[in-house]
Scaffold this motif. Structure first.
Motif, PDB file in Angstrom:
ATOM      1  N   SER A  15       0.835  -1.207   0.000  1.00 49.13           N
ATOM      2  CA  SER A  15       0.000   0.000   0.000  1.00 49.13           C
ATOM      3  C   SER A  15       0.868   1.255   0.000  1.00 49.13           C
ATOM      4  CB  SER A  15      -0.942   0.010   1.203  1.00 49.13           C
ATOM      5  OG  SER A  15      -0.229  -0.029   2.431  1.00 49.13           O
ATOM      6  N   ALA A  16       2.007   1.217   0.694  1.00 45.39           N
ATOM      7  CA  ALA A  16       2.924   2.357   0.692  1.00 45.39           C
ATOM      8  C   ALA A  16       3.545   2.548  -0.690  1.00 45.39           C
ATOM      9  CB  ALA A  16       4.023   2.154   1.739  1.00 45.39           C
ATOM     10  N   VAL A  17       3.896   1.446  -1.352  1.00 43.93           N
ATOM     11  CA  VAL A  17       4.456   1.514  -2.701  1.00 43.93           C
ATOM     12  C   VAL A  17       3.419   2.054  -3.678  1.00 43.93           C
ATOM     13  CG1 VAL A  17       5.403   0.138  -4.603  1.00 43.93           C
ATOM     14  CG2 VAL A  17       6.111  -0.345  -2.252  1.00 43.93           C
ATOM     15  N   PHE A  18       2.197   1.555  -3.570  1.00 41.82           N
ATOM     16  CA  PHE A  18       1.106   2.007  -4.435  1.00 41.82           C
ATOM     17  C   PHE A  18       0.899   3.523  -4.304  1.00 41.82           C
ATOM     18  CE2 PHE A  18      -3.668   2.332  -5.035  1.00 41.82           C
ATOM     19  CZ  PHE A  18      -3.634   2.214  -6.422  1.00 41.82           C
ATOM     20  N   LYS A  19       0.874   4.008  -3.072  1.00 39.82           N
ATOM     21  CA  LYS A  19       0.669   5.449  -2.837  1.00 39.82           C
ATOM     22  C   LYS A  19       1.834   6.277  -3.365  1.00 39.82           C
ATOM     23  CE  LYS A  19      -2.275   4.810   1.240  1.00 39.82           C
ATOM     24  NZ  LYS A  19      -2.324   4.861   2.729  1.00 39.82           N
ATOM     25  N   ALA A  20       3.054   5.766  -3.212  1.00 41.95           N
ATOM     26  CA  ALA A  20       4.233   6.508  -3.672  1.00 41.95           C
ATOM     27  C   ALA A  20       4.204   6.686  -5.187  1.00 41.95           C
ATOM     28  CB  ALA A  20       5.510   5.784  -3.240  1.00 41.95           C
ATOM     29  N   PHE A  21       3.810   5.654  -5.909  1.00 39.18           N
ATOM     30  CA  PHE A  21       3.732   5.773  -7.370  1.00 39.18           C
ATOM     31  C   PHE A  21       2.523   6.605  -7.800  1.00 39.18           C
ATOM     32  CE2 PHE A  21       6.717   2.173  -7.424  1.00 39.18           C
ATOM     33  CZ  PHE A  21       7.593   2.622  -8.398  1.00 39.18           C
ATOM     34  N   GLN A  22       1.447   6.563  -7.015  1.00 40.36           N
ATOM     35  CA  GLN A  22       0.294   7.418  -7.319  1.00 40.36           C
ATOM     36  C   GLN A  22       0.671   8.895  -7.269  1.00 40.36           C
ATOM     37  OE1 GLN A  22      -2.742   5.999  -4.473  1.00 40.36           O
ATOM     38  NE2 GLN A  22      -4.091   5.630  -6.226  1.00 40.36           N
ATOM     39  N   ALA A  23       1.615   9.232  -6.406  1.00 35.91           N
ATOM     40  CA  ALA A  23       2.012  10.630  -6.238  1.00 35.91           C
ATOM     41  C   ALA A  23       2.959  11.113  -7.334  1.00 35.91           C
ATOM     42  CB  ALA A  23       2.682  10.812  -4.868  1.00 35.91           C
ATOM     43  N   VAL A 200       8.241   1.377   5.708  1.00 35.58           N
ATOM     44  CA  VAL A 200       7.741   1.044   4.369  1.00 35.58           C
ATOM     45  C   VAL A 200       7.648   2.282   3.474  1.00 35.58           C
ATOM     46  CG1 VAL A 200       6.509  -1.039   5.070  1.00 35.58           C
ATOM     47  CG2 VAL A 200       5.339   1.178   5.196  1.00 35.58           C
ATOM     48  N   ILE A 201       7.440   3.446   4.053  1.00 31.82           N
ATOM     49  CA  ILE A 201       7.392   4.671   3.247  1.00 31.82           C
ATOM     50  C   ILE A 201       8.762   4.934   2.622  1.00 31.82           C
ATOM     51  CG2 ILE A 201       7.023   7.165   3.307  1.00 31.82           C
ATOM     52  CD1 ILE A 201       5.060   6.711   5.608  1.00 31.82           C
ATOM     53  N   ASP A 202       9.822   4.686   3.390  1.00 27.85           N
ATOM     54  CA  ASP A 202      11.180   4.858   2.874  1.00 27.85           C
ATOM     55  C   ASP A 202      11.452   3.884   1.723  1.00 27.85           C
ATOM     56  OD1 ASP A 202      11.463   6.691   4.907  1.00 27.85           O
ATOM     57  OD2 ASP A 202      12.583   5.333   6.218  1.00 27.85           O
ATOM     58  N   ILE A 203      11.034   2.631   1.892  1.00 28.43           N
ATOM     59  CA  ILE A 203      11.236   1.628   0.840  1.00 28.43           C
ATOM     60  C   ILE A 203      10.450   2.022  -0.410  1.00 28.43           C
ATOM     61  CG2 ILE A 203      10.908  -0.791   0.194  1.00 28.43           C
ATOM     62  CD1 ILE A 203      11.229  -1.482   3.175  1.00 28.43           C
ATOM     63  N   ALA A 204       9.225   2.492  -0.217  1.00 33.96           N
ATOM     64  CA  ALA A 204       8.398   2.906  -1.351  1.00 33.96           C
ATOM     65  C   ALA A 204       9.054   4.048  -2.118  1.00 33.96           C
ATOM     66  CB  ALA A 204       7.014   3.316  -0.857  1.00 33.96           C
ATOM     67  N   ASN A 205       9.572   5.028  -1.391  1.00 34.41           N
ATOM     68  CA  ASN A 205      10.245   6.154  -2.045  1.00 34.41           C
ATOM     69  C   ASN A 205      11.517   5.696  -2.767  1.00 34.41           C
ATOM     70  OD1 ASN A 205       8.299   7.990  -1.181  1.00 34.41           O
ATOM     71  ND2 ASN A 205       9.402   8.479   0.698  1.00 34.41           N
ATOM     72  N   PHE A 206      12.203   4.727  -2.170  1.00 36.14           N
ATOM     73  CA  PHE A 206      13.383   4.164  -2.822  1.00 36.14           C
ATOM     74  C   PHE A 206      13.005   3.494  -4.142  1.00 36.14           C
ATOM     75  CE2 PHE A 206      15.601   0.078  -3.480  1.00 36.14           C
ATOM     76  CZ  PHE A 206      16.807   0.568  -3.948  1.00 36.14           C
ATOM     77  N   LEU A 207      11.903   2.755  -4.157  1.00 27.80           N
ATOM     78  CA  LEU A 207      11.476   2.068  -5.380  1.00 27.80           C
ATOM     79  C   LEU A 207      11.109   3.069  -6.475  1.00 27.80           C
ATOM     80  CD1 LEU A 207       9.457  -0.825  -3.739  1.00 27.80           C
ATOM     81  CD2 LEU A 207      11.462  -1.088  -5.219  1.00 27.80           C
ATOM     82  N   VAL A 208      10.499   4.182  -6.087  1.00 24.55           N
ATOM     83  CA  VAL A 208      10.225   5.236  -7.061  1.00 24.55           C
ATOM     84  C   VAL A 208      11.536   5.733  -7.666  1.00 24.55           C
ATOM     85  CG1 VAL A 208       9.426   7.619  -7.319  1.00 24.55           C
ATOM     86  CG2 VAL A 208       8.016   5.953  -6.079  1.00 24.55           C
TER      87      VAL A 208
END
Length: 298
Positions: A15-23, A200-208
């Motif tokens: 869900s954190a990854v999904f939100k990061a890419f949505q932004a 998880v927010i940090d990991i999501a931002n890293f994946l972006v």
């Protein structure tokens, strides 16, 4: 427009990854879920190969971020076949589709592929998982890396925390419930294994950031905080932030033994220098106590 599919998008990490890419501007992101589909997520059973192939063929994604997994070691031990199917067979099939459909696949793996006896572990360190969960994730790594011609990245991460629908969704968040249980019940809490809880927010931002890189990406990357905690020490941190007593939480410095005990490695610290170099030196990590202090105020 770049298209990104995120599996397990109803989970804590997904869900954190999904939100990061949505932004992100210029990105179309599709979140996939099965048992908890809804709220803008597409229902897809990843074990149904025909449905998965039809969906990805029609979508034509540039990236698939594979967060879906059986992440609970105790549950994996109870149903080994289901854990193996989701943690190894599914990513192997996604890697074969990566080859034919020409998308890049990120497989989220775990520090539990290591035995915890000689940290820190580099991306090229030999794996030696101690329990079925770690073995199933190791098998998933082998499954994706062995597909010749597939564009895959194995991303190993440690235990995770962050925003979650309920505390039991995270092995870290659930410790809040232990600290806040002032009913008189006592808890024995692991003070044996060292963990490196990562947001998880940090990991999501890293994946972006990873999807924006122009240079070649190594096949195996590590992303982890470098702050060591036992579960008992995490409980003490939560008690401090919340201003609650913690005498009902008893430190247990012995390794898990006995019937039903799931073996856990003592210290699987992940070496992250290669990842830091790839990003120019900054992993963008949150500080554990600082993040939780702010989060619990809300």
């Amino acid at each position: 427009m770049m298209k990104v599919a995120v599996t397990g998008a109803s989970g804590v990490l997904g869900s954190a990854v999904f939100k990061a890419f949505q932004a992100m501007d210029g990105v179309e992101v599709i979140g996939l879920a099965n048992s908890r589909a809804g709220a803008g997520l597409r229902k897809l059973n990843l074990t149904n190969k025909e449905d998965v192939e039809v969906f990805l063929t029609e979508l034509k994604p540039n990236w698939v971020i594979h967060c879906a997994a059986e992440r609970r070691p105790d549950v994996a031990e109870k149903d080994p076949a289901a854990a193996q199917r989701l943690n190894a067979e599914v990513p192997g099939f996604l890697a074969s589709l990566s080859k034919t459909l020409k998308f890049k696949l990120v497989y989220i793996s775990t520090d539990y592929v290591f035995d915890g006896t000689s940290p820190p572990y580099t991306p090229t360190s030999l794996t030696n998982p101690l329990q079925l969960y770690g073995k199933s994730k190791r098998d998933g790594e082998l499954a994706v890396l062995c597909v010749d011609g597939a564009q895959v990245v194995v991303l190993r991460v440690p235990v995770l925390y962050g925003p979650a629908p309920k505390n039991s969704d995270s092995a870290i968040n659930i410790l809040l419930d232990v600290v806040q249980d002032q009913s008189g019940k006592t808890y024995k809490m692991d003070h044996y294994a060292t963990r490196y809880p990562t947001n998880v927010i940090d990991i999501a931002n890293f994946l972006v950031r990873l999807t924006r890189l122009k240079e070649p990406i190594p096949p195996i990357l590590h992303y982890s905080s470098d702050e060591p905690y036992t579960k008992y020490e995490i409980c003490l941190t939560f008690a401090k932030i919340l201003g609650l007593p913690h005498k009902h939480i008893i430190p247990d410095s012995e390794p898990p033994t006995g019937a039903g005990a799931t073996t856990r490695p003592r210290d699987c610290q992940l070496y992250t220098k290669e990842t830091e170099a790839l990003l120019g030196g900054d992993l963008g990590l949150s500080l554990f106590e600082e993040w939780w202090t702010e989060a619990l105020k809300k």
